[in-house]
Design a protein around this motif. Structure first.
Motif, mmCIF file in Angstrom:
data_model
loop_
_atom_site.group_PDB
_atom_site.id
_atom_site.type_symbol
_atom_site.label_atom_id
_atom_site.label_comp_id
_atom_site.label_asym_id
_atom_site.label_seq_id
_atom_site.Cartn_x
_atom_site.Cartn_y
_atom_site.Cartn_z
ATOM 1 N N SER A 164 0.815 -1.215 0.000
ATOM 2 C CA SER A 164 0.000 0.000 0.000
ATOM 3 C C SER A 164 0.853 1.273 0.000
ATOM 4 O O SER A 164 1.913 1.329 0.622
ATOM 5 N N ASN A 165 0.377 2.290 -0.692
ATOM 6 C CA ASN A 165 1.036 3.600 -0.679
ATOM 7 C C ASN A 165 0.546 4.474 0.467
ATOM 8 O O ASN A 165 1.048 5.577 0.668
ATOM 9 N N THR A 171 3.921 1.677 8.762
ATOM 10 C CA THR A 171 4.467 1.558 7.410
ATOM 11 C C THR A 171 5.990 1.536 7.382
ATOM 12 O O THR A 171 6.611 0.689 6.721
ATOM 13 N N ALA A 172 6.622 2.461 8.102
ATOM 14 C CA ALA A 172 8.087 2.541 8.070
ATOM 15 C C ALA A 172 8.727 1.272 8.623
ATOM 16 O O ALA A 172 9.675 0.733 8.028
ATOM 17 N N ARG A 173 8.206 0.765 9.728
ATOM 18 C CA ARG A 173 8.781 -0.432 10.336
ATOM 19 C C ARG A 173 8.586 -1.653 9.460
ATOM 20 O O ARG A 173 9.458 -2.520 9.370
ATOM 21 N N PHE A 195 14.602 0.150 1.543
ATOM 22 C CA PHE A 195 15.106 1.076 2.557
ATOM 23 C C PHE A 195 14.723 2.508 2.179
ATOM 24 O O PHE A 195 14.380 3.318 3.041
ATOM 25 N N ALA A 196 14.793 2.817 0.875
ATOM 26 C CA ALA A 196 14.395 4.152 0.413
ATOM 27 C C ALA A 196 12.911 4.397 0.686
ATOM 28 O O ALA A 196 12.513 5.495 1.108
ATOM 29 N N LYS A 197 12.096 3.369 0.480
ATOM 30 C CA LYS A 197 10.671 3.504 0.772
ATOM 31 C C LYS A 197 10.425 3.646 2.270
ATOM 32 O O LYS A 197 9.498 4.357 2.702
ATOM 33 N N ALA A 198 11.248 2.999 3.076
ATOM 34 C CA ALA A 198 11.129 3.133 4.528
ATOM 35 C C ALA A 198 11.474 4.548 4.964
ATOM 36 O O ALA A 198 10.810 5.126 5.831
ATOM 37 N N VAL A 199 12.512 5.106 4.368
ATOM 38 C CA VAL A 199 12.892 6.497 4.673
ATOM 39 C C VAL A 199 11.738 7.431 4.359
ATOM 40 O O VAL A 199 11.416 8.343 5.134
ATOM 41 N N GLU A 200 11.093 7.208 3.237
ATOM 42 C CA GLU A 200 9.962 8.038 2.812
ATOM 43 C C GLU A 200 8.838 8.015 3.846
ATOM 44 O O GLU A 200 8.166 9.031 4.083
ATOM 45 N N ALA A 209 16.638 3.743 8.908
ATOM 46 C CA ALA A 209 16.584 3.430 7.472
ATOM 47 C C ALA A 209 17.475 4.355 6.657
ATOM 48 O O ALA A 209 18.117 3.911 5.693
ATOM 49 N N SER A 210 17.545 5.625 7.011
ATOM 50 C CA SER A 210 18.372 6.559 6.231
ATOM 51 C C SER A 210 19.846 6.192 6.334
ATOM 52 O O SER A 210 20.592 6.276 5.344
#
Length: 243
Positions: A164-165, A171-173, A195-200, A209-210
């Protein structure tokens, strides 16, 4: 345990306050203040939070909210057997399934990932809200990794919530756990993407994540203070050599 003057006990959740109404008012106030201190300290000073939780338990061990707070304080200190006992007590008192995922994670902490997986397939999971079900999925994936089943861990995390967006508290975890599992399986390219999506999704910095993303990209962070100290030492050595 000393309680700061500004802590009144009124800071606690209204549902917990209602639970404490079964106690004499003075006792209820004392318990509430200790529970406030547990909540305040559990992230930054888990040992301090644990000490306050023991006071609350001594005063009101028959209150479910107190047993739950004691469980989380023990869990934060990796006292998994004690945490599990407190969570079980709280659950017996309330009949609530909310603690099921953290109870399963205690089983992992005790070296029993198979038990955690059994709990992930139990009927209680269907009683959890969406956040609880995602948490249970994270615990189950962790148990798979504990058992060396990396591919199964990756599959466990693949879910509508992961795809899901929509940005939710979990979501991050969830994205981070998926990225980490991919990386452990040697799927570096996919791991970087997640990882990039987690940062977002990680707006409050709940994960690193960053840092993990930067590490994959080969970025090295330099401690400016340490660099200055090194330059200072080098300068002193040069002066000594000159003399």
């Amino acid at each position: 345990m000393p309680i700061p003057e500004e802590v009144t006990g009124e800071e606690i959740d209204k549902d917990v306050r209602q639970e404490l109404q079964s106690l004499p008012k003075t006792l209820a106030d004392d318990v509430a203040k200790n529970l406030v201190m547990v909540a305040r300290l559990i992230d930054e000073d888990p040992e301090g939070a644990y000490a306050y939780s023991k006071v609350a338990l001594r005063l009101a061990s028959r209150v479910a909210a107190v047993r739950e707070a004691g469980g989380f304080a023990a869990y934060a200190n990796q006292k998994y057997s004690e945490a599990l006992a407190e969570f079980r007590a709280a659950r017996r008192m309330t009949g609530n399934a909310d603690l099921w995922p953290v109870m399963a994670d205690c089983e992992r902490g005790l070296g029993r990932p198979e038990k955690a997986l059994d709990m992930a397939g139990a009927p209680e999971v269907h009683k959890l809200d969406k956040a609880g079900q995602v948490e249970m999925r994270l615990v189950a994936a962790g148990a798979r990794r504990d058992m060396g089943q990396l591919d199964a861990a990756i599959v466990t995390l693949q879910s509508p919530e992961l795809a899901s967006n929509s940005m939710q508290p979990w979501t991050a975890r969830l994205r981070y756990a998926y990225a980490d599992a991919l990386l452990a399986a040697g799927r570096d390219g996919e791991a970087r993407e997640w990882f990039a999506k987690a940062v977002e999704a990680d707006r409050d910095g709940s994960t690193d994540a960053s840092d993990r993303l930067a590490e994959l990209d080969g970025v090295e962070f330099v401690d400016a203070l340490a660099e200055d100290e090194d330059e200072g030492e080098g300068g002193d050595a040069a002066e000594e050599k000159k003399d």
